[in-house]
Design a protein around this motif. Structure first.
Motif, mmCIF file in Angstrom:
data_model
loop_
_atom_site.group_PDB
_atom_site.id
_atom_site.type_symbol
_atom_site.label_atom_id
_atom_site.label_comp_id
_atom_site.label_asym_id
_atom_site.label_seq_id
_atom_site.Cartn_x
_atom_site.Cartn_y
_atom_site.Cartn_z
ATOM 1 N N SER A 306 75.502 -35.968 -16.410
ATOM 2 C CA SER A 306 75.217 -37.107 -17.247
ATOM 3 C C SER A 306 73.737 -37.329 -17.591
ATOM 4 O O SER A 306 73.395 -38.045 -18.659
ATOM 5 C CB SER A 306 75.783 -38.277 -16.300
ATOM 6 N N ALA A 307 72.887 -37.104 -16.676
ATOM 7 C CA ALA A 307 71.457 -37.152 -16.897
ATOM 8 C C ALA A 307 70.909 -36.525 -18.369
ATOM 9 O O ALA A 307 70.211 -36.909 -19.094
ATOM 10 C CB ALA A 307 70.351 -36.999 -15.838
ATOM 11 N N LEU A 308 71.660 -34.924 -18.154
ATOM 12 C CA LEU A 308 71.260 -34.288 -19.239
ATOM 13 C C LEU A 308 71.702 -34.702 -20.762
ATOM 14 O O LEU A 308 71.289 -34.595 -21.584
ATOM 15 C CB LEU A 308 71.705 -32.764 -19.011
ATOM 16 N N ARG A 309 73.117 -35.152 -20.470
ATOM 17 C CA ARG A 309 73.767 -35.678 -21.664
ATOM 18 C C ARG A 309 72.990 -36.873 -22.301
ATOM 19 O O ARG A 309 72.845 -36.823 -23.421
ATOM 20 C CB ARG A 309 75.265 -36.055 -21.334
ATOM 21 N N ALA A 310 72.827 -37.766 -21.406
ATOM 22 C CA ALA A 310 71.990 -39.116 -21.869
ATOM 23 C C ALA A 310 70.843 -38.957 -22.246
ATOM 24 O O ALA A 310 70.428 -39.415 -23.381
ATOM 25 C CB ALA A 310 71.928 -39.865 -20.829
ATOM 26 N N TYR A 311 70.081 -37.674 -22.058
ATOM 27 C CA TYR A 311 68.537 -37.538 -22.229
ATOM 28 C C TYR A 311 68.859 -36.867 -23.788
ATOM 29 O O TYR A 311 67.993 -37.258 -24.615
ATOM 30 C CB TYR A 311 67.855 -36.520 -21.444
ATOM 31 N N ILE A 312 69.673 -35.761 -23.908
ATOM 32 C CA ILE A 312 69.887 -35.285 -25.251
ATOM 33 C C ILE A 312 70.174 -36.447 -26.322
ATOM 34 O O ILE A 312 69.626 -36.438 -27.259
ATOM 35 C CB ILE A 312 70.963 -34.106 -25.130
ATOM 36 N N LEU A 313 71.365 -37.302 -26.066
ATOM 37 C CA LEU A 313 71.931 -38.407 -27.066
ATOM 38 C C LEU A 313 70.598 -39.332 -27.458
ATOM 39 O O LEU A 313 70.473 -39.612 -28.395
ATOM 40 C CB LEU A 313 73.032 -38.792 -26.642
ATOM 41 N N ASN A 314 70.025 -39.693 -26.308
ATOM 42 C CA ASN A 314 68.952 -40.394 -26.626
ATOM 43 C C ASN A 314 67.619 -40.172 -27.271
ATOM 44 O O ASN A 314 67.194 -40.794 -28.092
ATOM 45 C CB ASN A 314 68.288 -41.378 -25.196
#
Length: 817
Positions: A306-314
């Motif tokens: 979830s951290a990687l996904r959130a970092y990419i999208l933000n």
């Protein structure tokens, strides 16, 4: 008055006509015996007549610089709008290549003395300042990230449920511990882009590339213009390069920065997070991701995912461009690798749930005359990969700076709309049909092979549990399309062409003049096929430059007359690395010709004809066997269509001769169209192609072309065949090692002529194929991967029957004797 004087003087001189001028009369009087003036008059008359002829004759335009075919265009079937959107309608693409190292020299050519002599520094100081916001605060507030922290907290509470503690105090302490771990994960991932560090690295790259790349670093000017036009659309650009070298991390950023485009955030493996150099990469935009999340101790970590996904999208939401290597790691063989679509699945998921409106995917290709950070021979021979350290990085930089690596090319394909790709793939119904059980004996490969390949490869560590198989196959299809597009637009360097010729057409060696002719002919054929050649010049200079770059350790030149590849396994492996750029290009016709040889060798020697249906069936079987090695075509095209296209090419080259007359072929096509209007089960009406036969040409040119194409993929089949001979219940490392030893022993005994067949990658790919066929099972026991034969194939006869499907394409043929 002057006319009168002239006439009297002319009469006095006696030797001049009445129409002669005063000047001519004085010449004749003063110098009667000299012809100087006569010569001058003749020159004037000649010049006048020449000018007249030049004016009246047809105008011949001056010689123009060599143009290259447009490369990197988006697929006309999947992305027609993207193909037409980013081109400049007022100018036609000439394919001109610019050396990015000369941008500063051209910009400050008319500046002051300091800027002219320090043009690289002046260029770096005048680069654009971009605003890079810290996205960590928005990532911490992300809904998915907070939900993952809450779920992890409750899971850890359940583990301590039996212990007697204050529930509120326990929850608070566990929550705090999980949040601290999550924040640490975020800080390990995140980049810290700095304009000052970017300028410093850009200046250092100027100096380093000038030293190591004598031919400069080129990129297509049309590619840069496309990106500038796409930038105005306001959508994030997602760069998807093929991965060859650690230098790729800096080189793509360096090229974009110098040409005035926003440098992207780069997904780098956490193995690059080494002291000092990792900090430099982080300041240049690298964010570090874990390798091999599945099957490791990090498997199933919802906080990290979830951290990687959130970092990419933000990051995308904050107008940052993104770059990730879709192959995962660097290619060890020189061939494009199959995609690992983890990050691509995140971007697609964000589009499907409405988080982002769209994204522009940009395939990127990089190629080098000589690989910057060494070869992968050690790993291909089974030795473990050496982890990157501070001192190994220093040694690698020092070695690189003292070696000439020729030329470098960095090219960008047309930006492709993700929305358009998704819409197109939703229309391809043949990719959505239910997938039959994978089997080595499949009677309907023509209908099932394409979706079977997508289904077998559609896995990723970043997929959620609720993702459907159809969405996974869509991600796999888009990833394969991007890899295929990038591979087809890769600029081919002189070392690629020379290495391929030495390993196929001139494997036994040849004179330098013959080598030059072969390289020139291969270059012409590649140009006709629409491939971009990353070199220019006379054939003898091209061959000389390639041989100097490859070095005497790979190519032996005897007495400046005879050249051949060195007879050693390491030399063959390194040569094959450069040649494999062309092997991927010729994979489809090579599959077809190898299937043809397998049929010709087993039938009567006097019978030189082959049925169309039998040839296509064998070619499809071989395509399935090599599905781990090549992407034969884009997913929007079926493999059967690609093989038929290759078949037409063989017929046009007179390698195969159609025995049907043109009238009979027209009648056959008409009968096929007419038969489609009936819903009967008549086999004759359904399979008219069974009547078509081809005759194998025996001309020297056709035999030489067949030999070249057979030897293009023969080393892979040698490795696959030997792997099948050695298959048994054993640890995977032991099985790979014993197969390598067997191949090395055969090579030492001259039973194997292909040193490049001794390849760890080929052996592991064969094991993956057998696993897809349910012949073997690969499992983990005590952190060691092991291989076990499945129940039906414990019987040796059943196993031999399966392996015979591979052995039959590794046939004894007089072509390579």
């Amino acid at each position: 008055m002057l006319e009168v004087v002239g006439e009297r003087v002319g009469g006095w001189c006696g030797g001049v006509r009445e129409t002669s001028s005063l000047r001519q009369a004085m010449r004749a009087r003063r110098r009667p015996n000299s012809d100087v003036y006569a010569k001058l008059d003749a020159e004037i008359a000649t010049r006048a007549s020449s000018l007249y002829r030049l004016k009246e004759s047809p105008q011949v335009p001056p010689p123009q610089p060599e143009t290259r075919p447009p490369a990197g265009l988006a697929c006309s079937r999947c992305a027609p709008l993207s193909r037409d959107s980013w081109k400049d309608p007022k100018t036609e693409e000439s394919g001109s290549v610019i050396n990015i190292l000369n941008i500063g020299r051209q910009t400050f050519a008319n500046g002051g003395v300091v800027s002219r002599y320090l043009c690289d520094l002046a260029q770096c100081l005048h680069l654009i300042n971009y605003d890079y916001k810290d996205v960590l605060p928005s990532v911490i507030k992300d809904e998915h990230f907070q939900r993952a922290i809450e779920e992890t907290t409750r899971e850890e509470l359940e583990k301590t449920a039996n212990e007697k503690h204050d529930e509120e105090k326990t929850y608070a302490s566990v929550r705090k511990r999980v949040e601290e771990r999550a924040i640490k994960v975020l800080r390990d991932i995140s980049s810290s882009m700095s304009n000052n560090v970017l300028r410093l690295v850009a200046w250092l790259c100027h100096k380093a590339i000038r030293r190591i790349a004598g031919g400069g670093c080129g990129t297509r000017s049309a590619c840069v213009e496309r990106l500038r036009r796409a930038k105005a659309a306001g959508l994030p650009l997602v760069f998807v390069p093929l991965h060859r070298s650690h230098f790729d991390y800096i080189l793509v950023t360096f090229t974009l920065y110098l040409t005035g485009l926003r440098p992207p955030l780069v997904a780098a493996g956490d193995n690059m997070r080494i002291p000092f150099f990792g900090w430099f990469l982080r300041c240049c935009g690298a964010f570090f991701i874990r390798r091999r999340v599945d099957g490791s101790e990090n498997h199933g970590d919802p906080v990290y995912k979830s951290a990687l996904r959130a970092y990419i999208l933000n990051s995308l939401a904050d107008n940052n461009n993104l770059e990730f290597f879709i192959e995962g790691g660097r290619t060890r063989t020189g061939k494009p690798q199959l995609p690992k679509a983890g990050i691509l699945s995140v971007i697609l998921d964000a589009y499907l749930d409405g988080t982002i409106d769209d994204a522009l995917l940009v395939p990127v290709t990089l190629n080098y005359d000589r690989l910057v950070d060494g070869n992968f021979v050690r790993e291909q021979l089974g030795m473990p990969k050496q982890m990157e350290t501070f001192w190994s990085a220093l040694r690698g930089i020092w070695r690189t700076l003292n070696t000439n690596h020729g030329s470098i090319r960095v090219d960008f394909n047309q930006p492709i709309s993700l929305k358009e790709l998704v819409t197109s793939f939703q229309k391809y119904n043949y990719l959505k049909a239910p997938v039959e059980t994978s089997s080595p004996i499949n009677s309907n490969l023509a209908l099932n092979l394409d979706r079977q390949i997508l289904y077998n490869h559609s896995h990723s560590s970043l997929f959620g549990a609720d993702v459907s198989a159809e969405q996974k196959m869509m991600v796999e299809a888009i990833g394969r399309h991007l890899v295929y597009d990038a591979a087809q637009s890769t600029a081919l360097m002189c070392t690629n062409v020379v290495s391929y010729v030495l390993l196929t057409e001139q494997r036994k060696g040849c004179s330098l003049s013959t080598l030059q002719e072969s390289v020139e002919a291969r270059g012409r054929a590649l140009k006709l096929a629409g491939r971009d050649l990353g070199y220019t010049g006379e054939p003898h200079l091209v061959v000389k430059r390639a041989l100097e770059t490859l070095g005497g350790a790979l190519v032996r030149v005897e007495g400046a007359r005879h050249a051949c590849g060195q007879r050693s396994v390491p030399a063959a492996l390194e040569l094959s690395y450069y040649a494999n750029a062309l092997v991927a290009h010729y994979a489809a016709p090579a599959v077809l010709v190898t299937a043809l040889e397998s049929i010709v060798c087993k039938q009567n020697v006097e019978d030189d004809t082959v049925r169309h249906s039998e040839l296509m069936e064998a070619a499809l079987q071989l395509s399935e066997i090599l599905s781990q090695e090549f992407i034969l075509c884009a997913p929007c095209t079926t493999i059967e269509e690609r093989l038929l296209e290759a078949l037409r090419e063989l017929i046009s080259q007179d390698i195969l001769i159609d025995t049907q007359s043109p009238d009979a072929l027209d009648e056959q096509r008409w009968s096929r169209r007419f038969a489609r209007t009936f819903d009967d089960d008549d086999d004759e009406s359904r399979d008219r192609s069974a009547l078509v036969k081809y005759r194998v040409s025996s001309t020297p040119e056709a035999v030489a072309e067949r030999r070249r194409l057979v030897q293009t993929i023969r080393p892979l089949l040698e490795a696959y065949s030997e792997t099948c001979h050695n298959i048994r219940d054993a640890p995977q490392k032991e099985l790979v090692g014993s197969t390598l030893d067997s191949l090395l022993e055969k090579f030492a005994q001259n039973k194997l002529i292909y040193g490049e067949a001794v390849s760890t990658d080929a052996i592991k790919n064969c094991l993956r194929l057998l696993r897809q066929w349910d012949v073997i099972e690969i499992y983990t026991d005590n952190r060691e991967r092991k291989v076990r034969l499945c129940t039906p194939y414990n019987d040796k006869s059943n196993l031999d029957n399966i392996c015979a499907k591979i052995h039959k394409f590794n046939m004894d043929t007089p072509l390579i004797k």
